[in-house]
Design a protein around this motif. Structure first.
Motif, mmCIF file in Angstrom:
data_model
loop_
_atom_site.group_PDB
_atom_site.id
_atom_site.type_symbol
_atom_site.label_atom_id
_atom_site.label_comp_id
_atom_site.label_asym_id
_atom_site.label_seq_id
_atom_site.Cartn_x
_atom_site.Cartn_y
_atom_site.Cartn_z
ATOM 1 N N GLY A 1 30.126 51.897 39.134
ATOM 2 C CA GLY A 1 29.641 52.122 37.773
ATOM 3 C C GLY A 1 29.450 50.809 37.029
ATOM 4 N N TYR A 2 29.521 50.893 35.708
ATOM 5 C CA TYR A 2 29.292 49.727 34.844
ATOM 6 C C TYR A 2 30.547 48.872 34.749
ATOM 7 N N PHE A 3 30.378 47.561 34.886
ATOM 8 C CA PHE A 3 31.493 46.632 34.739
ATOM 9 C C PHE A 3 31.739 46.401 33.259
ATOM 10 N N LEU A 4 32.954 46.679 32.797
ATOM 11 C CA LEU A 4 33.268 46.533 31.382
ATOM 12 C C LEU A 4 34.115 45.305 31.081
ATOM 13 N N ALA A 5 35.211 45.110 31.829
ATOM 14 C CA ALA A 5 36.115 44.008 31.486
ATOM 15 C C ALA A 5 36.949 43.584 32.682
ATOM 16 N N VAL A 6 37.200 42.276 32.769
ATOM 17 C CA VAL A 6 38.180 41.736 33.706
ATOM 18 C C VAL A 6 39.521 41.848 33.001
ATOM 19 N N THR A 7 40.516 42.455 33.664
ATOM 20 C CA THR A 7 41.819 42.628 33.013
ATOM 21 C C THR A 7 42.844 41.602 33.480
ATOM 22 N N THR A 8 42.979 41.409 34.789
ATOM 23 C CA THR A 8 43.943 40.420 35.288
ATOM 24 C C THR A 8 43.374 39.716 36.512
ATOM 25 N N ASN B 1 41.561 42.380 38.824
ATOM 26 C CA ASN B 1 41.478 43.775 38.398
ATOM 27 C C ASN B 1 40.455 43.869 37.277
ATOM 28 N N ALA B 2 39.757 44.997 37.224
ATOM 29 C CA ALA B 2 38.735 45.200 36.202
ATOM 30 C C ALA B 2 38.676 46.666 35.798
ATOM 31 N N ILE B 3 38.052 46.912 34.647
ATOM 32 C CA ILE B 3 37.792 48.264 34.162
ATOM 33 C C ILE B 3 36.294 48.527 34.316
ATOM 34 N N THR B 4 35.954 49.684 34.911
ATOM 35 C CA THR B 4 34.553 50.078 35.044
ATOM 36 C C THR B 4 34.375 51.465 34.429
#
Length: 180
Positions: A47-54, A77-80
């Motif tokens: 899906g869409y890449f939203l944010a790099v978290t760690t 780690n990232a949020i999609t």
């Protein structure tokens, strides 16, 4: 739906940006990772890449022979955001047409609600075209609509998803209006 994923990535740092201090090198790697991540936009599977978290790890750099740039393998780690068939979502109507409406839902620009999937709604043409219902609020531009996903399609050329949604189900339909 939001997903938490762990991804391997290769970050290339130009030779002129390399600094002997470890913290400056780590900063350069993170800045380049976030920049590359934002350009990628989306993939069919995640899906869409939203944010790099760690940032989990930075591997040993390998010098590229002809350019002198250094390639660092990293794991982060990232949020999609990806929608799935059967999922309930809320979108804002941005275009009203005779045969349905287009909505935006998060990063997805093309969520289509066909007039065939709006039971008992009828099209009202005019400067401020809308779909009217005898008992429910109207569906017009800037109205938030809750709908169920009927299907999705990945558009490789644009690197984005399109979705078809419907109002068949309980508690689906317009939930807010700019008139209120």
């Amino acid at each position: 739906m939001f997903l938490k994923v762990q991804l391997p990535w290769n970050v290339i740092i130009a030779a002129e940006n390399l600094q002997p201090e470890g913290l400056m090198l780590q900063r350069a790697i993170i800045v380049r990772l976030v920049s590359d991540f934002a350009v990628k936009k989306a993939t069919k599977d995640l899906g869409y890449f939203l944010a790099v978290t760690t940032l989990e790890s930075i591997g040993e750099g390998k010098v590229r022979q002809h350019t002198g740039d250094v390639l660092f393998p990293v794991v982060f780690n990232a949020i999609t955001f990806k929608i799935f068939k059967g999922e309930i979502l809320e979108g804002v109507v941005h275009k009203v047409l005779k045969h349905g409406v287009f909505m935006r839902c998060g990063p997805i620009e093309n969520v289509y609600l066909s007039y065939l999937k709006m039971p008992d709604y009828h099209y009202v043409p005019g400067e401020n075209a809308c779909f009217m219902h005898d008992k429910n609020p109207k569906i017009a531009k800037d109205v938030v609509v809750r709908a169920v996903v009927i299907g999705t399609k990945w558009m490789e050329a644009d690197r984005e998803f399109q979705a078809l949604v419907g109002l068949e189900g309980d508690y689906l339909g317009p939930i807010s209006s700019p008139d209120i």
